[in-house]
Design a protein around this motif. Structure first.
Motif, PDB file in Angstrom:
ATOM      1  N   ARG A   3      -0.449  56.741 -36.382  1.00  0.00           N
ATOM      2  CA  ARG A   3      -1.087  56.211 -35.187  1.00  0.00           C
ATOM      3  C   ARG A   3      -1.261  54.710 -35.337  1.00  0.00           C
ATOM      4  NH1 ARG A   3      -6.219  59.947 -34.333  1.00  0.00           N
ATOM      5  NH2 ARG A   3      -6.668  59.288 -36.455  1.00  0.00           N
ATOM      6  N   GLU A   4      -0.929  53.978 -34.285  1.00  0.00           N
ATOM      7  CA  GLU A   4      -0.972  52.517 -34.343  1.00  0.00           C
ATOM      8  C   GLU A   4      -2.260  52.005 -34.981  1.00  0.00           C
ATOM      9  OE1 GLU A   4      -0.149  52.750 -30.030  1.00  0.00           O
ATOM     10  OE2 GLU A   4       0.633  50.732 -30.372  1.00  0.00           O
ATOM     11  N   PHE A   5      -2.130  51.047 -35.832  1.00  0.00           N
ATOM     12  CA  PHE A   5      -3.222  50.402 -36.578  1.00  0.00           C
ATOM     13  C   PHE A   5      -3.769  51.288 -37.693  1.00  0.00           C
ATOM     14  CE2 PHE A   5      -3.662  48.219 -32.445  1.00  0.00           C
ATOM     15  CZ  PHE A   5      -3.463  46.915 -32.876  1.00  0.00           C
ATOM     16  N   GLN A 211       3.973  44.792 -21.400  1.00  0.00           N
ATOM     17  CA  GLN A 211       3.815  43.567 -22.185  1.00  0.00           C
ATOM     18  C   GLN A 211       2.512  42.833 -21.849  1.00  0.00           C
ATOM     19  OE1 GLN A 211       5.604  42.484 -24.761  1.00  0.00           O
ATOM     20  NE2 GLN A 211       6.950  44.243 -24.634  1.00  0.00           N
ATOM     21  N   HIS A 218      -2.558  39.655 -28.269  1.00  0.00           N
ATOM     22  CA  HIS A 218      -2.326  38.460 -29.092  1.00  0.00           C
ATOM     23  C   HIS A 218      -3.422  37.424 -28.905  1.00  0.00           C
ATOM     24  CE1 HIS A 218       1.669  40.109 -29.887  1.00  0.00           C
ATOM     25  NE2 HIS A 218       1.743  39.238 -30.872  1.00  0.00           N
ATOM     26  N   PHE A 221      -7.043  38.796 -30.160  1.00  0.00           N
ATOM     27  CA  PHE A 221      -7.212  38.840 -31.611  1.00  0.00           C
ATOM     28  C   PHE A 221      -7.266  37.436 -32.195  1.00  0.00           C
ATOM     29  CE2 PHE A 221      -6.281  43.420 -32.378  1.00  0.00           C
ATOM     30  CZ  PHE A 221      -7.231  43.622 -33.360  1.00  0.00           C
ATOM     31  N   TYR A 225     -11.050  36.842 -33.344  1.00  0.00           N
ATOM     32  CA  TYR A 225     -11.228  37.195 -34.748  1.00  0.00           C
ATOM     33  C   TYR A 225     -10.500  36.293 -35.729  1.00  0.00           C
ATOM     34  CZ  TYR A 225     -13.698  40.879 -32.524  1.00  0.00           C
ATOM     35  OH  TYR A 225     -14.605  41.542 -31.743  1.00  0.00           O
ATOM     36  N   VAL A 226      -9.259  35.895 -35.401  1.00  0.00           N
ATOM     37  CA  VAL A 226      -8.592  34.936 -36.293  1.00  0.00           C
ATOM     38  C   VAL A 226      -9.402  33.641 -36.325  1.00  0.00           C
ATOM     39  CG1 VAL A 226      -6.534  33.511 -36.602  1.00  0.00           C
ATOM     40  CG2 VAL A 226      -6.297  35.923 -35.943  1.00  0.00           C
ATOM     41  N   TYR A 304      11.127  36.568 -23.995  1.00  0.00           N
ATOM     42  CA  TYR A 304      11.047  36.921 -25.418  1.00  0.00           C
ATOM     43  C   TYR A 304      11.528  35.769 -26.296  1.00  0.00           C
ATOM     44  CZ  TYR A 304      10.104  41.731 -24.008  1.00  0.00           C
ATOM     45  OH  TYR A 304       9.548  42.862 -23.473  1.00  0.00           O
ATOM     46  N   TRP A 305      12.536  35.037 -25.833  1.00  0.00           N
ATOM     47  CA  TRP A 305      12.970  33.853 -26.590  1.00  0.00           C
ATOM     48  C   TRP A 305      11.868  32.793 -26.597  1.00  0.00           C
ATOM     49  CZ3 TRP A 305      16.448  33.687 -30.120  1.00  0.00           C
ATOM     50  CH2 TRP A 305      17.601  34.479 -30.040  1.00  0.00           C
ATOM     51  N   ARG A 307       8.697  33.310 -26.370  1.00  0.00           N
ATOM     52  CA  ARG A 307       7.663  33.790 -27.284  1.00  0.00           C
ATOM     53  C   ARG A 307       8.057  33.504 -28.731  1.00  0.00           C
ATOM     54  NH1 ARG A 307       6.095  39.186 -28.860  1.00  0.00           N
ATOM     55  NH2 ARG A 307       8.231  39.879 -28.610  1.00  0.00           N
ATOM     56  N   GLU A 308       9.344  33.743 -29.060  1.00  0.00           N
ATOM     57  CA  GLU A 308       9.787  33.528 -30.431  1.00  0.00           C
ATOM     58  C   GLU A 308       9.698  32.048 -30.805  1.00  0.00           C
ATOM     59  OE1 GLU A 308      10.156  35.717 -32.505  1.00  0.00           O
ATOM     60  OE2 GLU A 308      11.481  35.080 -34.133  1.00  0.00           O
ATOM     61  N   GLY A 311       6.229  31.246 -31.393  1.00  0.00           N
ATOM     62  CA  GLY A 311       5.846  31.848 -32.666  1.00  0.00           C
ATOM     63  C   GLY A 311       6.224  30.961 -33.835  1.00  0.00           C
ATOM     64  N   LEU A 312       7.382  30.327 -33.718  1.00  0.00           N
ATOM     65  CA  LEU A 312       7.813  29.376 -34.742  1.00  0.00           C
ATOM     66  C   LEU A 312       6.840  28.194 -34.793  1.00  0.00           C
ATOM     67  CD1 LEU A 312      10.207  29.754 -36.590  1.00  0.00           C
ATOM     68  CD2 LEU A 312      11.532  28.217 -35.121  1.00  0.00           C
ATOM     69  N   PHE A 314       3.768  28.354 -34.026  1.00  0.00           N
ATOM     70  CA  PHE A 314       2.552  28.876 -34.650  1.00  0.00           C
ATOM     71  C   PHE A 314       2.680  28.846 -36.170  1.00  0.00           C
ATOM     72  CE2 PHE A 314      -0.546  31.836 -36.163  1.00  0.00           C
ATOM     73  CZ  PHE A 314      -1.601  31.742 -35.279  1.00  0.00           C
TER      74      PHE A 314
ATOM     75  N   LEU B  29       7.321  37.113 -36.549  1.00  0.00           N
ATOM     76  CA  LEU B  29       8.535  36.390 -36.157  1.00  0.00           C
ATOM     77  C   LEU B  29       9.768  37.271 -36.306  1.00  0.00           C
ATOM     78  CD1 LEU B  29       7.781  32.875 -37.640  1.00  0.00           C
ATOM     79  CD2 LEU B  29       8.227  33.404 -35.251  1.00  0.00           C
ATOM     80  N   GLY B  32       9.691  39.531 -33.389  1.00  0.00           N
ATOM     81  CA  GLY B  32       9.993  38.786 -32.166  1.00  0.00           C
ATOM     82  C   GLY B  32      11.484  38.582 -32.010  1.00  0.00           C
ATOM     83  N   VAL B  36      15.063  40.371 -29.261  1.00  0.00           N
ATOM     84  CA  VAL B  36      16.234  39.802 -28.587  1.00  0.00           C
ATOM     85  C   VAL B  36      17.533  40.012 -29.370  1.00  0.00           C
ATOM     86  CG1 VAL B  36      15.208  38.125 -27.043  1.00  0.00           C
ATOM     87  CG2 VAL B  36      15.382  37.583 -29.470  1.00  0.00           C
ATOM     88  N   ARG B  51       6.542  46.271 -37.250  1.00  0.00           N
ATOM     89  CA  ARG B  51       5.375  46.322 -36.374  1.00  0.00           C
ATOM     90  C   ARG B  51       4.144  46.812 -37.135  1.00  0.00           C
ATOM     91  NH1 ARG B  51       2.421  49.273 -32.695  1.00  0.00           N
ATOM     92  NH2 ARG B  51       2.261  48.343 -30.626  1.00  0.00           N
ATOM     93  N   THR B  55       0.737  44.543 -37.765  1.00  0.00           N
ATOM     94  CA  THR B  55      -0.606  44.892 -37.280  1.00  0.00           C
ATOM     95  C   THR B  55      -1.544  45.261 -38.436  1.00  0.00           C
ATOM     96  OG1 THR B  55       0.148  47.148 -36.893  1.00  0.00           O
ATOM     97  CG2 THR B  55       0.166  45.673 -35.010  1.00  0.00           C
ATOM     98  N   ASN B  56      -1.013  45.950 -39.452  1.00  0.00           N
ATOM     99  CA  ASN B  56      -1.876  46.321 -40.578  1.00  0.00           C
ATOM    100  C   ASN B  56      -2.314  45.098 -41.370  1.00  0.00           C
ATOM    101  OD1 ASN B  56      -1.726  49.646 -41.596  1.00  0.00           O
ATOM    102  ND2 ASN B  56      -0.745  48.950 -39.728  1.00  0.00           N
ATOM    103  N   ILE B  59      -5.272  43.482 -39.616  1.00  0.00           N
ATOM    104  CA  ILE B  59      -6.554  44.141 -39.870  1.00  0.00           C
ATOM    105  C   ILE B  59      -7.051  43.817 -41.281  1.00  0.00           C
ATOM    106  CG2 ILE B  59      -7.765  46.363 -39.950  1.00  0.00           C
ATOM    107  CD1 ILE B  59      -6.718  45.801 -37.205  1.00  0.00           C
ATOM    108  N   TRP B  61      -6.326  41.332 -43.363  1.00  0.00           N
ATOM    109  CA  TRP B  61      -6.774  39.973 -43.696  1.00  0.00           C
ATOM    110  C   TRP B  61      -8.044  39.598 -42.935  1.00  0.00           C
ATOM    111  CZ3 TRP B  61      -7.538  35.421 -41.095  1.00  0.00           C
ATOM    112  CH2 TRP B  61      -6.863  35.180 -39.905  1.00  0.00           C
ATOM    113  N   LEU B  62      -8.215  40.163 -41.739  1.00  0.00           N
ATOM    114  CA  LEU B  62      -9.484  39.915 -41.046  1.00  0.00           C
ATOM    115  C   LEU B  62     -10.640  40.545 -41.822  1.00  0.00           C
ATOM    116  CD1 LEU B  62      -8.531  40.334 -37.274  1.00  0.00           C
ATOM    117  CD2 LEU B  62      -8.975  38.212 -38.507  1.00  0.00           C
ATOM    118  N   PHE B  66     -13.892  38.753 -43.076  1.00  0.00           N
ATOM    119  CA  PHE B  66     -15.280  39.179 -42.798  1.00  0.00           C
ATOM    120  C   PHE B  66     -16.066  39.336 -44.099  1.00  0.00           C
ATOM    121  CE2 PHE B  66     -14.015  41.576 -38.634  1.00  0.00           C
ATOM    122  CZ  PHE B  66     -13.896  40.364 -37.980  1.00  0.00           C
TER     123      PHE B  66
END
Lengths: 338, 115
Positions: A3-5, A211, A218, A221, A225-226, A304-305, A307-308, A311-312, A314, B29, B32, B36, B51, B55-56, B59, B61-62, B66
């Motif tokens: 399950r995600e996360f 999306q 994004h 978070f 939190y970041v 998407y490009w 965003r990429e 991201g670079l 970032f 990245l 991302g 494409v 993915r 995401t893990n 969590i 590193w946050l 904390f």
């Protein structure tokens, strides 16, 4: 599992529980045997909540609706519930230190903010319960309480800017002040505004799982939190490294550049994903002749490009951020304040 | 200057947080690009694995952040040393080892056979 996360193998989950319990015990013993402040009690409450809600990650019902229902008890009640207490406590701590405003004033703000966070956020869980097999009353509860969820974040923005404008001292660590203000603004935009965008059930009917969710995820978070973690690191690291109350002016200049590069990049990432989301929803779910998922994806690669590329940007900001720790470290320690 | 020497345990937590943050962004990245260029790094790092790692790591590193924040703030707020700095350091290494092993598990072991 799966399950995600919460993909961690069970043994890792058990390890997380042990580490977090030991951590809370250590922090709890310190808080309970020392001076009790609003900041430390709110922080401890948030941390206990974090531990308690993680326990739902062990509950894995076979029924997919129940599975998702309780999955959100970890994910939503973390980031839109108890984590906001941790965020508020850290923000309040840093603002007390860098502005010199009376603790009493800051504590009142903190109480109001966490009260609003819990009042809106707990039942706001319902905004994840649209169209997944849960009872229909969640549409009303989720929409109404979800729509109120930006309030605590807006209060955080008012709080941070008010305290800084009423500051009684010029703290030498201006980078930390920038991070604190940035957190308040970006948390409001990412969690508040981008969350509101798809929290109403009739809107979510179209945006669910698109999306738009990624865009919101994004910026929320990052903003909430970041940035709060980078705020406390910015405040604490010079002290922990024996540099006095602040890093050198040169190091702070690099850190502020990193702040802007990362933050602007995240805004572009969010806008790109929002563009992708709007087009995706239109082509796939609203058009006269809806396109298939993959055909839609092929039509929105421009975003998407974009965003990429952002991201670079970032990543470059992040590298600059790391570099800021090594600027001007050769000079003598205790170059403290003025 | 630190008001309480035990606040120093926050430092490794912050450093680990930043290290894992960098890894998180790198995997972001990679993913991302896979949006494409569908076969980028396939089959070495499939999208679903990237993915999960992205995401893990977020969590984890946050949580490091904390924890570091708490270890730094709480002695100052409580006006006393941390109850046990040693416990904080032991837990740091356990948490870091468990985190790294789990991420490596995602990358090296097929997920279906991972416990």
């Amino acid at each position: 599992m799966g399950r995600e996360f919460l993909e961690q193998p069970t043994i890792t989950k058990v390890g997380i529980v042990i580490v977090v319990l030991g951590f809370i015990f250590n922090i709890g013993m310190t808080v309970l045997s020392g001076r009790k402040t609003v900041v430390s009690v709110v922080l401890l409450t948030g941390l206990v909540g974090l531990a308690v809600f993680f326990l739902f990650s062990f509950y894995n019902p076979d029924n997919l609706v129940l599975d998702k229902y309780f999955w959100w008890w970890v994910v939503h009640l973390w980031v839109e519930g108890v984590w906001e207490l941790i965020l508020g406590a850290i923000l309040a701590f840093v603002l007390i230190k860098v502005t010199g405003v009376d603790r009493e004033v800051i504590e009142k703000w903190l109480y109001l903010i966490i009260a609003m966070a819990l009042i809106t956020g707990v039942i706001g869980t319902g905004h994840h319960y649209f169209y997944i097999g849960t009872p229909e009353y969640w549409m009303w509860l989720g929409s109404i309480f979800g729509a109120l969820e930006p309030i605590p974040f807006f209060m955080m923005t008012l709080f941070a800017f008010n305290m800084v404008s009423r500051r009684r001292r010029e703290h030498p660590n201006q980078a930390a002040v920038l991070w604190a203000l940035g957190t308040a603004v970006m948390a409001f935009l990412g969690a508040g505004v981008w969350g509101f965008m798809h929290t109403l059930a009739p809107v979510n009917y179209y945006t669910h799982g698109s999306q738009i969710t990624a865009a919101h995820g994004h910026m929320a978070f990052y903003g909430a939190y970041v940035m709060i973690v980078l705020t406390i690191i910015s405040y604490a690291m010079p002290i922990l490294r024996g540099q006095g109350n602040a890093a050198s002016a040169g190091a702070q200049r690099v850190e502020k550049w990193a702040f802007w590069l990362m933050t602007v990049s995240m805004v572009v990432i969010t806008l790109a994903l929002t563009g992708a989301g709007v087009l995706q929803i239109w082509l796939q779910r609203m058009a006269e002749e809806p396109m298939s998922f993959m055909a839609t994806q092929d039509s929105i690669t421009f975003f998407y490009w974009l965003r990429e590329a952002a991201g670079l940007g970032f990543l470059i900001g992040l590298v600059l951020y790391v570099y800021s720790f090594f600027v001007g470290k050769a000079t003598t320690p205790a170059r403290s304040a003025a | 200057m630190m008001k309480y020497t035990s606040q120093a345990v926050a430092k490794p937590y912050f450093i680990a947080a930043i290290g894992l943050f960098i890894a998180q962004v790198v995997f972001g990245l990679i993913m991302g690009l896979q949006y494409v260029m569908g076969d980028f790094l396939f089959p070495e790092i499939p999208f679903n694995v990237a993915r999960m790692v992205h995401t893990n790591l977020l969590i984890i590193w946050l949580l490091f952040g904390f924890m570091g924040a708490s270890y730094f703030m709480v002695p100052e707020e409580s006006e006393r040393e941390l109850w046990s700095p040693k416990l904080a350091i032991v837990l740091f290494w356990i948490f870091l080892a468990a985190s790294v092993l789990t991420i490596l598990g995602y990358l090296l072991v097929p997920y279906a056979s991972l416990a």
